[in-house]
Design a protein around this motif. Structure first.
Motif, PDB file in Angstrom:
ATOM      1  N   GLN A  74      88.279  41.026 -12.343  1.00 49.76           N
ATOM      2  CA  GLN A  74      87.717  40.389 -13.547  1.00 49.76           C
ATOM      3  C   GLN A  74      87.837  39.107 -13.544  1.00 49.76           C
ATOM      4  OE1 GLN A  74      88.557  41.244 -17.781  1.00 49.76           O
ATOM      5  NE2 GLN A  74      86.466  41.921 -17.888  1.00 49.76           N
ATOM      6  N   MET A  75      86.891  38.354 -13.280  1.00 43.10           N
ATOM      7  CA  MET A  75      87.346  36.896 -13.064  1.00 43.10           C
ATOM      8  C   MET A  75      88.017  36.116 -14.208  1.00 43.10           C
ATOM      9  SD  MET A  75      86.811  36.069  -9.745  1.00 43.10           S
ATOM     10  CE  MET A  75      86.390  34.448  -9.800  1.00 43.10           C
ATOM     11  N   PRO A  76      88.722  35.030 -14.244  1.00 45.96           N
ATOM     12  CA  PRO A  76      89.109  34.635 -15.539  1.00 45.96           C
ATOM     13  C   PRO A  76      88.348  33.626 -16.181  1.00 45.96           C
ATOM     14  CG  PRO A  76      90.071  33.174 -13.463  1.00 45.96           C
ATOM     15  CD  PRO A  76      89.248  34.461 -13.131  1.00 45.96           C
ATOM     16  N   MET A  77      88.393  33.344 -17.368  1.00 48.01           N
ATOM     17  CA  MET A  77      87.679  32.308 -18.241  1.00 48.01           C
ATOM     18  C   MET A  77      87.869  31.152 -17.995  1.00 48.01           C
ATOM     19  SD  MET A  77      86.259  35.005 -20.127  1.00 48.01           S
ATOM     20  CE  MET A  77      85.287  34.208 -21.393  1.00 48.01           C
ATOM     21  N   THR A  78      86.642  30.162 -18.002  1.00 54.26           N
ATOM     22  CA  THR A  78      86.774  28.790 -17.926  1.00 54.26           C
ATOM     23  C   THR A  78      87.235  28.310 -19.417  1.00 54.26           C
ATOM     24  OG1 THR A  78      84.460  28.500 -18.762  1.00 54.26           O
ATOM     25  CG2 THR A  78      84.785  28.886 -16.462  1.00 54.26           C
ATOM     26  N   GLU A  79      87.537  26.912 -19.401  1.00 54.91           N
ATOM     27  CA  GLU A  79      87.931  26.189 -20.549  1.00 54.91           C
ATOM     28  C   GLU A  79      86.731  26.491 -21.625  1.00 54.91           C
ATOM     29  OE1 GLU A  79      89.252  22.252 -19.913  1.00 54.91           O
ATOM     30  OE2 GLU A  79      90.821  23.060 -18.874  1.00 54.91           O
ATOM     31  N   GLY A  80      85.532  26.599 -21.285  1.00 56.03           N
ATOM     32  CA  GLY A  80      84.205  26.490 -22.112  1.00 56.03           C
ATOM     33  C   GLY A  80      84.004  27.996 -22.672  1.00 56.03           C
ATOM     34  N   GLY A  81      84.971  28.809 -22.360  1.00 58.13           N
ATOM     35  CA  GLY A  81      84.856  30.226 -22.752  1.00 58.13           C
ATOM     36  C   GLY A  81      83.775  31.188 -22.166  1.00 58.13           C
ATOM     37  N   LYS A  82      83.379  30.827 -20.862  1.00 58.69           N
ATOM     38  CA  LYS A  82      82.636  31.533 -20.025  1.00 58.69           C
ATOM     39  C   LYS A  82      83.287  32.068 -18.799  1.00 58.69           C
ATOM     40  CE  LYS A  82      78.204  29.312 -21.074  1.00 58.69           C
ATOM     41  NZ  LYS A  82      77.029  28.446 -20.324  1.00 58.69           N
ATOM     42  N   ARG A  83      83.165  33.275 -18.338  1.00 62.39           N
ATOM     43  CA  ARG A  83      83.668  33.942 -17.205  1.00 62.39           C
ATOM     44  C   ARG A  83      83.286  33.305 -16.126  1.00 62.39           C
ATOM     45  NH1 ARG A  83      86.970  37.550 -17.794  1.00 62.39           N
ATOM     46  NH2 ARG A  83      86.447  38.352 -19.785  1.00 62.39           N
ATOM     47  N   GLN A  84      84.366  32.774 -15.189  1.00 62.62           N
ATOM     48  CA  GLN A  84      84.154  32.292 -13.805  1.00 62.62           C
ATOM     49  C   GLN A  84      83.466  33.238 -13.147  1.00 62.62           C
ATOM     50  OE1 GLN A  84      87.856  30.789 -11.872  1.00 62.62           O
ATOM     51  NE2 GLN A  84      88.321  29.636 -13.800  1.00 62.62           N
ATOM     52  N   PRO A  85      82.161  32.734 -12.324  1.00 61.44           N
ATOM     53  CA  PRO A  85      81.471  33.548 -11.360  1.00 61.44           C
ATOM     54  C   PRO A  85      82.259  33.939 -10.088  1.00 61.44           C
ATOM     55  CG  PRO A  85      80.599  31.543 -10.962  1.00 61.44           C
ATOM     56  CD  PRO A  85      81.552  31.318 -12.189  1.00 61.44           C
ATOM     57  N   TRP A  86      81.931  34.996  -9.513  1.00 61.91           N
ATOM     58  CA  TRP A  86      82.322  35.224  -8.081  1.00 61.91           C
ATOM     59  C   TRP A  86      81.763  34.394  -7.096  1.00 61.91           C
ATOM     60  CZ3 TRP A  86      86.155  38.473  -6.537  1.00 61.91           C
ATOM     61  CH2 TRP A  86      86.266  38.939  -4.837  1.00 61.91           C
ATOM     62  N   PRO A  87      82.163  33.843  -6.136  1.00 60.65           N
ATOM     63  CA  PRO A  87      81.531  32.922  -5.457  1.00 60.65           C
ATOM     64  C   PRO A  87      79.989  33.309  -4.792  1.00 60.65           C
ATOM     65  CG  PRO A  87      83.767  32.697  -4.642  1.00 60.65           C
ATOM     66  CD  PRO A  87      83.543  33.922  -5.642  1.00 60.65           C
ATOM     67  N   ALA A  88      78.781  32.580  -4.673  1.00 61.38           N
ATOM     68  CA  ALA A  88      77.496  33.128  -4.667  1.00 61.38           C
ATOM     69  C   ALA A  88      77.310  32.765  -2.958  1.00 61.38           C
ATOM     70  CB  ALA A  88      76.597  32.370  -5.365  1.00 61.38           C
ATOM     71  N   PRO A  89      76.633  33.516  -2.182  1.00 61.41           N
ATOM     72  CA  PRO A  89      76.342  33.235  -0.819  1.00 61.41           C
ATOM     73  C   PRO A  89      75.636  32.040  -0.830  1.00 61.41           C
ATOM     74  CG  PRO A  89      75.904  35.481  -1.379  1.00 61.41           C
ATOM     75  CD  PRO A  89      76.294  34.915  -2.541  1.00 61.41           C
ATOM     76  N   ARG A  90      75.705  31.096   0.320  1.00 64.50           N
ATOM     77  CA  ARG A  90      74.882  29.991   0.415  1.00 64.50           C
ATOM     78  C   ARG A  90      74.487  30.061   2.031  1.00 64.50           C
ATOM     79  NH1 ARG A  90      78.488  25.009  -1.223  1.00 64.50           N
ATOM     80  NH2 ARG A  90      76.550  23.958  -0.488  1.00 64.50           N
ATOM     81  N   SER A  91      73.038  29.550   2.002  1.00 70.25           N
ATOM     82  CA  SER A  91      72.612  29.638   3.452  1.00 70.25           C
ATOM     83  C   SER A  91      72.824  28.360   4.159  1.00 70.25           C
ATOM     84  CB  SER A  91      71.005  29.255   2.994  1.00 70.25           C
ATOM     85  OG  SER A  91      70.464  30.594   2.449  1.00 70.25           O
ATOM     86  N   PRO A  92      72.859  28.556   5.415  1.00 75.35           N
ATOM     87  CA  PRO A  92      73.276  27.440   6.354  1.00 75.35           C
ATOM     88  C   PRO A  92      72.271  26.466   6.341  1.00 75.35           C
ATOM     89  CG  PRO A  92      72.554  29.297   7.559  1.00 75.35           C
ATOM     90  CD  PRO A  92      72.408  29.696   6.213  1.00 75.35           C
ATOM     91  N   ASN A  93      72.987  25.148   6.961  1.00 78.57           N
ATOM     92  CA  ASN A  93      72.198  24.035   7.479  1.00 78.57           C
ATOM     93  C   ASN A  93      71.552  24.506   8.969  1.00 78.57           C
ATOM     94  OD1 ASN A  93      70.697  21.939   8.264  1.00 78.57           O
ATOM     95  ND2 ASN A  93      72.271  20.244   7.965  1.00 78.57           N
ATOM     96  N   ARG A  94      70.401  24.868   9.136  1.00 79.63           N
ATOM     97  CA  ARG A  94      70.104  25.167  10.518  1.00 79.63           C
ATOM     98  C   ARG A  94      69.491  24.088  11.364  1.00 79.63           C
ATOM     99  NH1 ARG A  94      70.185  31.138  11.220  1.00 79.63           N
ATOM    100  NH2 ARG A  94      70.385  32.285   9.128  1.00 79.63           N
ATOM    101  N   LYS A  95      69.163  23.115  10.671  1.00 78.31           N
ATOM    102  CA  LYS A  95      68.779  21.823  11.230  1.00 78.31           C
ATOM    103  C   LYS A  95      69.386  20.723  10.953  1.00 78.31           C
ATOM    104  CE  LYS A  95      63.880  22.786  12.304  1.00 78.31           C
ATOM    105  NZ  LYS A  95      63.942  22.527  13.873  1.00 78.31           N
ATOM    106  N   GLY A  96      70.488  20.302  11.629  1.00 77.20           N
ATOM    107  CA  GLY A  96      71.476  19.300  11.230  1.00 77.20           C
ATOM    108  C   GLY A  96      71.503  18.128  12.262  1.00 77.20           C
ATOM    109  N   GLY A  97      72.251  17.048  11.475  1.00 76.79           N
ATOM    110  CA  GLY A  97      72.758  15.876  12.038  1.00 76.79           C
ATOM    111  C   GLY A  97      71.395  14.906  12.010  1.00 76.79           C
ATOM    112  N   GLY A  98      70.397  15.000  11.216  1.00 74.60           N
ATOM    113  CA  GLY A  98      69.348  14.210  10.980  1.00 74.60           C
ATOM    114  C   GLY A  98      68.204  14.487  11.741  1.00 74.60           C
ATOM    115  N   ILE A  99      68.107  15.585  12.371  1.00 76.40           N
ATOM    116  CA  ILE A  99      66.897  16.025  13.265  1.00 76.40           C
ATOM    117  C   ILE A  99      65.638  16.559  12.301  1.00 76.40           C
ATOM    118  CG2 ILE A  99      68.013  16.476  15.363  1.00 76.40           C
ATOM    119  CD1 ILE A  99      67.654  19.642  14.534  1.00 76.40           C
ATOM    120  N   GLU A 100      64.546  16.285  12.588  1.00 77.27           N
ATOM    121  CA  GLU A 100      63.402  16.828  11.680  1.00 77.27           C
ATOM    122  C   GLU A 100      63.049  18.089  12.104  1.00 77.27           C
ATOM    123  OE1 GLU A 100      62.189  14.785   9.445  1.00 77.27           O
ATOM    124  OE2 GLU A 100      63.445  13.284   9.864  1.00 77.27           O
TER     125      GLU A 100
END
Length: 517
Positions: A491-517
């Motif tokens: 069970q994740m701890p509470m934030t100072e605002g009284g809400k429970r911290q979320p589990w980290p969410a999955p994030r998509s990768p940058n599949r076109k990087g370095g400024g390419i179009e």
């Protein structure tokens, strides 16, 4: 040779002490003996770091490294491949030669930032000027045309080139305190100087190049003797060059006192189009549960100020050596043992995020992920990353590790899930039990992390051998464990605002990087 011999004797003494009073596991003993007497770490390190070199995403060296690793695994009888997951702006570093030619002649220590434009085969000579201290953005707009045909010095002047520990060892308390105050005052003033331009340190270089500046000169001191951090350029047409603290300070002081230093620069580099980005994957197939996975994890890419020795050559070498040893002494694991050498970790965990996104069939059946990525030191910290029962299975696996290695490791259970920082976080966000094998510092932050000093000579191979033993034994135990690992989260701890911290969410990768179009 003497030091290595002493290490071998000490390890064998440990093996003997493990066997006394308890039943010795022949596979564990074989792992220790192979790592001790037949280590290939030094040779692998030489081939990867000295022969291939740094592994900037999008560079030819990154592809060369992937091809080398696949061939190396094949020589051990381990199936391996590179797996494309996106594209990145191609770039190849060339020679940087920079000199001060007025008011006197001195060759300067400097190098292009990654993805910096070149000087197109020419040597460019011009005055180096300071970003002035003006009242507001309107004043800067009036000043802007004066940068045409000039190099612009865009970093703060450091008040000292000595690291803090050197001051602590030698200065009076009053002098040390005064230096710290002076540096903080100058830092605040420089940030305000940048703010008043109306731009940030990231956006200002592009504005200056558009106004006709011939190049941007910066110095990102890493607070260690001779160490500068080398990241990426923010210009698209003119070169961006990092200058050592000592030489940058010389230029800055001359410009500030009105002596108009002139700099001569030739920066050779090649910019290409989109090139493939990839992960390098190898596996020893499971004999009983081939669709369940023990994953060894380390990112393959690096910045290229040095050769990426401790970030993350050492993690890469540890995982390769562990795989080599396991294939030799434990060739038929119960579960599949897979190693992932991820690409573009340095730009946001892109390779591991792509693997998690592209292989849900693997991620749902992960027994454990063991990741190493913070330098050459022996492992000293292991957190449960928020999994309630991690103390049970990690504790059982660690019990098979020699006391001399295990006793160094401080465990924290259940711990809190890491939100980023290295590739284990990509798996953690997807709910897989993934853990960071965190290492002793060896002055990592100041001297080798992303710096020009991150080279082969900084590796402590005795610590790497310990890490390879630890990793191989834990992988073996995870493979043999009769039970799948629990994925129950705390069970994740509470934030100072009284809400429970979320589990980290999955994030998509940058599949076109370095400024390419």
């Amino acid at each position: 040779m003497k030091k290595r011999t002493l290490f071998c004797f000490s390890v064998m003494a440990v093996v003997g002490s493990m066997a006394y009073g308890q039943k010795a596991d022949p596979v564990v003993e074989a792992i220790i003996k192979e790592a001790t007497y037949h280590s290939q770490l030094e040779q692998l390190g030489h081939e990867l770091l000295d022969v291939v070199g740094p592994r900037l995403v999008g560079s030819p060296q990154m592809k060369q490294a992937g091809d080398w690793a696949v061939k190396q695994y094949a020589s051990w009888g381990i199936a391996a491949k590179t797996e494309q997951w996106g594209e990145w702006k191609g770039w190849e570093r060339g020679i940087t030669h920079v000199d001060m030619v007025e008011p006197w002649v001195k060759s300067l220590h400097g190098m292009q930032l990654a993805w910096s434009p070149s000087t197109a085969g020419k040597t460019v000579t011009a005055e180096a000027i300071l970003l002035p201290e003006l009242a507001d953005s309107l004043a800067y707009q009036k000043w802007l045309p004066t940068v045409k045909g000039k190099f612009v010095l865009l970093s703060m002047l450091e008040p000292t080139g000595r690291p803090d520990d050197n001051w602590k060892d030698n200065a009076t308390p009053e002098s040390y305190k005064r230096m710290k105050i002076e540096r903080e005052v100058q830092s605040v003033a420089w940030r305000e100087r940048i703010r008043r331009t109306g731009y940030s340190s990231r956006t200002l270089p592009a504005v200056l190049e558009k106004a006709g500046a011939l190049g941007i000169l910066t110095s990102y001191w890493s607070k260690g003797f001779g160490a500068n951090k080398i990241f990426g350029a923010y210009t698209e047409k003119v070169p961006s060059v990092d200058i050592s603290l000592e030489d940058y300070g010389l230029l800055y002081r001359l410009a500030a006192s009105g002596h108009k230093p002139k700099v001569s620069l030739r920066a050779d580099s090649k910019t290409g189009g989109a090139v493939p980005t990839f992960n390098t994957i190898a596996e020893i197939k499971g004999s009983e549960k081939p669709d369940e996975y023990v994953i060894l994890s380390a990112h393959f890419d690096s910045w290229d100020g040095g050769t990426g020795a401790t970030d993350n050559g050492t993690g890469t070498l540890t995982m390769m050596e562990a795989m080599r040893i396991l294939k030799k002494v434990y060739p038929n694991p119960k579960r599949t043992i897979l190693v992932g050498h991820w690409g573009s970790e340095e730009q946001g965990l892109n390779g591991s995020r792509a693997f998690v996104e592209d292989h849900p069939e693997i991620v749902k059946n992960i027994q454990v992920v063991l990741n190493q990525d913070n330098g050459t030191g022996r492992v000293v910290n292991l957190s449960g990353q928020g999994f309630v029962d991690s103390y049970d299975y990690l504790g059982r696996w660690l019990a098979s590790v020699p006391d001399s290695i295990r006793n160094e490791v401080k465990t924290t259970f259940p711990g809190t899930p890491g939100g980023g920082g290295s590739d284990y976080a990509s798996f953690l966000a997807a709910g897989a039990p993934a853990f960071s094998l965190s290492s002793l510092s060896w002055s990592y932050g100041n001297y080798t992390w992303h710096t020009n000093l991150d080279t082969y000579d900084k590796i402590v191979f005795d610590d790497l051998r310990s890490n390879a033993i630890l990793t191989a034994i834990m992988a073996y135990e995870a493979s043999e464990d009769p039970e799948p690992t629990s994925k129950v989260k705390r069970q994740m701890p509470m934030t100072e605002g009284g809400k429970r911290q979320p589990w980290p969410a999955p994030r998509s990768p940058n599949r076109k990087g370095g400024g390419i179009e």
